[in-house]
Design a protein around this motif. Structure first.
Motif, short mmCIF file in Angstrom:
data_model
loop_
_atom_site.label_atom_id
_atom_site.label_comp_id
_atom_site.label_asym_id
_atom_site.label_seq_id
_atom_site.Cartn_x
_atom_site.Cartn_y
_atom_site.Cartn_z
N LYS A 46 0.80 -1.22 0.00
CA LYS A 46 0.00 0.00 0.00
C LYS A 46 0.85 1.29 0.00
O LYS A 46 0.51 2.27 -0.64
CB LYS A 46 -0.87 -0.05 1.26
N GLU A 47 1.97 1.22 0.72
CA GLU A 47 2.82 2.42 0.87
C GLU A 47 3.35 2.94 -0.48
O GLU A 47 3.78 4.08 -0.59
CB GLU A 47 4.04 2.12 1.77
N LEU A 48 3.34 2.08 -1.48
CA LEU A 48 3.89 2.51 -2.78
C LEU A 48 2.87 3.27 -3.64
O LEU A 48 3.16 3.60 -4.79
CB LEU A 48 4.42 1.32 -3.57
N LYS A 49 1.70 3.51 -3.08
CA LYS A 49 0.63 4.12 -3.89
C LYS A 49 1.05 5.37 -4.68
O LYS A 49 0.77 5.46 -5.87
CB LYS A 49 -0.59 4.42 -3.03
N PRO A 50 1.75 6.34 -4.06
CA PRO A 50 2.13 7.51 -4.86
C PRO A 50 3.01 7.12 -6.06
O PRO A 50 2.87 7.70 -7.14
CB PRO A 50 2.93 8.37 -3.87
N LYS A 51 3.85 6.13 -5.88
CA LYS A 51 4.73 5.70 -6.99
C LYS A 51 3.93 4.93 -8.04
O LYS A 51 4.20 5.01 -9.24
CB LYS A 51 5.89 4.86 -6.46
N ARG A 101 15.05 -11.57 -18.62
CA ARG A 101 15.98 -10.44 -18.71
C ARG A 101 15.41 -9.18 -18.08
O ARG A 101 16.12 -8.29 -17.65
CB ARG A 101 16.29 -10.16 -20.19
N VAL A 102 14.08 -9.12 -18.01
CA VAL A 102 13.39 -7.98 -17.40
C VAL A 102 13.66 -8.00 -15.88
O VAL A 102 13.67 -9.07 -15.29
CB VAL A 102 11.86 -8.15 -17.64
N PRO A 103 13.89 -6.82 -15.25
CA PRO A 103 14.17 -6.84 -13.80
C PRO A 103 12.90 -6.85 -12.95
O PRO A 103 11.81 -6.55 -13.44
CB PRO A 103 14.91 -5.51 -13.60
N ILE A 104 13.07 -7.19 -11.66
CA ILE A 104 11.98 -7.05 -10.70
C ILE A 104 12.15 -5.71 -9.97
O ILE A 104 13.22 -5.09 -10.05
CB ILE A 104 11.94 -8.22 -9.67
N ILE A 105 11.11 -5.30 -9.24
CA ILE A 105 11.19 -4.08 -8.43
C ILE A 105 11.44 -4.52 -6.98
O ILE A 105 10.62 -5.21 -6.38
CB ILE A 105 9.89 -3.26 -8.52
N ASN A 106 12.59 -4.10 -6.48
CA ASN A 106 13.01 -4.43 -5.11
C ASN A 106 11.97 -4.14 -4.04
O ASN A 106 11.79 -4.93 -3.11
CB ASN A 106 14.21 -3.53 -4.78
N GLU A 107 11.33 -2.99 -4.13
CA GLU A 107 10.41 -2.52 -3.09
C GLU A 107 9.08 -3.27 -3.10
O GLU A 107 8.25 -3.08 -2.21
CB GLU A 107 10.17 -1.01 -3.24
N CYS A 108 8.84 -4.10 -4.11
CA CYS A 108 7.61 -4.91 -4.14
C CYS A 108 7.87 -6.18 -3.35
O CYS A 108 9.01 -6.57 -3.13
CB CYS A 108 7.21 -5.21 -5.58
N ILE A 109 6.78 -6.85 -2.93
CA ILE A 109 6.97 -7.95 -2.00
C ILE A 109 6.83 -9.34 -2.64
O ILE A 109 7.19 -10.33 -2.04
CB ILE A 109 6.01 -7.81 -0.79
#
Ligand SMILES: Cc1cc2nc3c(=O)[nH]c(=O)nc-3n(C[C@H](O)[C@H](O)[C@H](O)COP(=O)(O)O)c2cc1C
Length: 173
Positions: free
Chosen positions: A73-78, A107-115
């Motif tokens: 939820k905290e990532l909402k603004p992003k 080859r595509v990266p993941i987003i670190n801040e996602c769980i």
């Protein structure tokens, strides 16, 4: 008495996902997506509807791979930033401060801040209306250990009809 409405307004709230995709040179992009759902358990398939004009649509069409990242939820603004800016114009990793990490197989990266992350290979592409539906086979699925063990409880990002964003495309009151 019943009155005509914008049908989509009644489909919300929906979960928000951040999908990563990239080009063959390795440039990565993020798109906020809510039109995303499981469509088969065996094999494991996820369907995502991506606007034909989106940079991400072009990228997924060319590489046939994408990753569904689960944002807290905290990532909402992003999420809203990624959902209102195009990779044609901006580098969303740079602008949001979200950090990338190599995926397990793609080859595509993941987003670190996602769980949690689902690496998908496109099996089928269907032209719907203003979107293309990408059906991807989940070849890897993994999540933060602490969440799987139940040590940390998180709330997933979800929300209502993002009128500001959709107003340009749909009839909004
Ligand atoms: C919460 C939210 C959900 C969204 N869901 C979708 C979706 O399911 N499909 C879609 O094509 N666009 C969706 N969008 C809009 C795209 O994220 C937006 O058009 C984005 O700028 C496209 O980026 P790109 O050109 O870099 O691919 C959503 C936006 C937000 C904020």
């Amino acid at each position: 008495m019943k009155t005509d409405v914008e049908y989509l307004e009644f489909m919300w709230p929906m979960r928000h996902f951040l999908i990563t995709c990239g080009d063959i040179e390795g440039k990565s992009n993020i798109i906020a997506v809510s039109f995303c759902m499981p469509v088969s358990r065996e094999p494991s398939l996820i369907a995502c509807a991506i606007g034909k004009g989106a940079y991400s649509c072009k990228l997924i069409e060319s590489t046939k791979e994408f990753i569904v990242n689960i944002p807290p939820k905290e990532l909402k603004p992003k999420i809203y930033y990624c959902g209102s800016h195009s990779g044609y114009q901006v580098d969303k990793f740079k602008e949001t401060g979200l950090t990338l990490q190599p995926a397990r197989k793609l080859r595509v990266p993941i987003i670190n801040e996602c769980i949690a992350h689902m690496e998908c290979k496109v099996k089928q592409e269907i032209e719907t209306g203003d979107k293309n539906l990408f059906i991807g086979e989940v070849i890897e699925a993994y999540a933060d250990e602490s969440i799987v063990r139940g040590e940390i409880k998180i709330e997933y990002a979800k929300g209502g009809f993002p009128k500001k964003i959709y107003a340009t495309r749909f009839r909004c009151k």
